[in-house]
Design an enzyme around this catalytic site. Structure first.
Site, PDB file in Angstrom:
ATOM      1  N   THR A  40      -2.638   0.986  -4.335  1.00  0.00           N
ATOM      2  CA  THR A  40      -3.196   2.073  -3.537  1.00  0.00           C
ATOM      3  C   THR A  40      -4.629   2.399  -3.920  1.00  0.00           C
ATOM      4  O   THR A  40      -5.048   2.161  -5.066  1.00  0.00           O
ATOM      5  CB  THR A  40      -2.319   3.334  -3.683  1.00  0.00           C
ATOM      6  OG1 THR A  40      -2.900   4.420  -2.949  1.00  0.00           O
ATOM      7  CG2 THR A  40      -2.184   3.752  -5.146  1.00  0.00           C
ATOM      8  N   SER A  41      -5.370   2.964  -2.973  1.00  0.00           N
ATOM      9  CA  SER A  41      -6.714   3.460  -3.246  1.00  0.00           C
ATOM     10  C   SER A  41      -6.691   4.866  -3.833  1.00  0.00           C
ATOM     11  O   SER A  41      -7.741   5.389  -4.225  1.00  0.00           O
ATOM     12  CB  SER A  41      -7.548   3.467  -1.956  1.00  0.00           C
ATOM     13  OG  SER A  41      -7.728   2.161  -1.468  1.00  0.00           O
TER      14      SER A  41
ATOM     15  N   ASP B 180      -1.387  -0.888   6.113  1.00  0.00           N
ATOM     16  CA  ASP B 180      -1.524  -0.220   7.408  1.00  0.00           C
ATOM     17  C   ASP B 180      -2.969  -0.055   7.847  1.00  0.00           C
ATOM     18  O   ASP B 180      -3.229   0.159   9.029  1.00  0.00           O
ATOM     19  CB  ASP B 180      -0.866   1.161   7.363  1.00  0.00           C
ATOM     20  CG  ASP B 180      -1.707   2.153   6.586  1.00  0.00           C
ATOM     21  OD1 ASP B 180      -2.172   3.137   7.192  1.00  0.00           O
ATOM     22  OD2 ASP B 180      -1.918   1.953   5.380  1.00  0.00           O
TER      23      ASP B 180
ATOM     24  N   ASP C  49       0.847  -1.172   0.000  1.00  0.00           N
ATOM     25  CA  ASP C  49       0.000   0.000   0.000  1.00  0.00           C
ATOM     26  C   ASP C  49       0.899   1.244   0.000  1.00  0.00           C
ATOM     27  O   ASP C  49       2.112   1.137   0.184  1.00  0.00           O
ATOM     28  CB  ASP C  49      -0.891  -0.035   1.251  1.00  0.00           C
ATOM     29  CG  ASP C  49      -1.771   1.190   1.378  1.00  0.00           C
ATOM     30  OD1 ASP C  49      -2.419   1.571   0.388  1.00  0.00           O
ATOM     31  OD2 ASP C  49      -1.805   1.774   2.476  1.00  0.00           O
TER      32      ASP C  49
ATOM     33  N   ASP D  62      -0.192   5.153   1.188  1.00  0.00           N
ATOM     34  CA  ASP D  62      -0.387   6.055   2.324  1.00  0.00           C
ATOM     35  C   ASP D  62      -0.375   5.285   3.639  1.00  0.00           C
ATOM     36  O   ASP D  62      -1.133   4.332   3.829  1.00  0.00           O
ATOM     37  CB  ASP D  62      -1.719   6.803   2.191  1.00  0.00           C
ATOM     38  CG  ASP D  62      -1.714   7.766   1.009  1.00  0.00           C
ATOM     39  OD1 ASP D  62      -0.753   8.535   0.886  1.00  0.00           O
ATOM     40  OD2 ASP D  62      -2.673   7.752   0.221  1.00  0.00           O
TER      41      ASP D  62
ATOM     42  N   LYS E  67     -10.574  -1.209  -2.166  1.00  0.00           N
ATOM     43  CA  LYS E  67     -10.465  -1.846  -0.863  1.00  0.00           C
ATOM     44  C   LYS E  67     -11.677  -1.428  -0.011  1.00  0.00           C
ATOM     45  O   LYS E  67     -12.087  -0.280  -0.072  1.00  0.00           O
ATOM     46  CB  LYS E  67      -9.173  -1.420  -0.168  1.00  0.00           C
ATOM     47  CG  LYS E  67      -7.910  -1.724  -0.969  1.00  0.00           C
ATOM     48  CD  LYS E  67      -6.688  -1.076  -0.312  1.00  0.00           C
ATOM     49  CE  LYS E  67      -5.450  -1.241  -1.179  1.00  0.00           C
ATOM     50  NZ  LYS E  67      -4.271  -0.556  -0.599  1.00  0.00           N
TER      51      LYS E  67
END
Length: 221
Positions: A109-110, A166, A16, A18, A141
């Site tokens: 990543t989103s 995370d 991921d 962030d 996600k």
């Protein structure tokens, strides 16, 4: 908190962005806080909900009357692209990613692609060989689609990958994909209840290519 006690061999590492390889909380919450104020929201209650999921989903689930989630998400994304002050790499992340140079790895990543690329550059981290961003999947996600897609493009399956995450949404997505999971707690304000191994940051974490194209992840030394 469980630490990564033994080496594990996987085909690829899916990270991921962030909160996992970089800390963008100050920048993100500055933009989202201003957006929340404009829409009359309780900023303190709202900000914890913006992490780990696509911006359009964050806005859509509010159900604000007269608000177009797609248009508003585009405005928020541009504001985040323009405001990268304070973004920093997680301790040891740059060295860990450098160790993956000869291995299969991706950032999953989103965030929209342009924002992800901007933040990775701002943090001084290497561009990933593969970036799976919000635009690449219909379901973000906690759906597992992004990890399945990343694994497929790297020539393997998600259940043969290590996902480093995370957030609750990201961990759930990785679990649904059948991946091994390592949790990074660098940005957590309190310990996360999880059955997966947890590290604070990447100091002391090594990556060594195996024969046959796999990579071994575990403590250095």
């Amino acid at each position: 908190m469980t630490t990564l006690m033994e080496h594990r061999s996987v085909d690829a590492v899916l990270l991921d962005m962030d909160g996992t390889i970089l800390n963008s909380i100050k920048a993100a919450e500055r933009v989202w806080g201003e957006w929340a104020l404009r829409h009359g929201l309780d900023v303190d209650a709202f900000l914890p909900t913006v992490h780990g999921v696509q911006s359009v989903e964050t806005i859509r689930r509010l159900g604000l009357p007269g608000v177009d989630p797609v248009a508003e998400a585009a405005l928020v994304t541009q504001a985040e692209i323009d405001a990268v002050e304070g973004i920093e790499a997680i301790e040891g992340a740059a060295a860990f990613l450098a160790a993956l140079a000869d291995c299969r790895w991706a950032v999953v990543t989103s965030a929209p692609r342009r924002l992800a690329q901007r933040r990775i550059r701002a943090a001084g981290l290497p561009a990933p060989p593969l970036l799976i961003a919000a635009e690449d999947v219909e379901r973000g996600k906690p759906a597992p689609d992004c990890f399945h897609l990343a694994a497929e493009r790297l020539g393997t399956r998600a259940d043969r990958c290590l996902v480093i995450e995370d957030s609750v949404a990201g961990i759930m997505a990785a679990e649904r994909a059948g991946a091994s999971i390592l949790v990074v707690a660098a940005t957590h304000h309190r310990p996360m209840e999880t059955r997966h191994p947890v590290i604070i940051d990447y100091r002391g974490l090594g990556a060594t290519p195996d024969s046959g194209g796999a990579v071994r992840i575990g403590p250095m030394g």
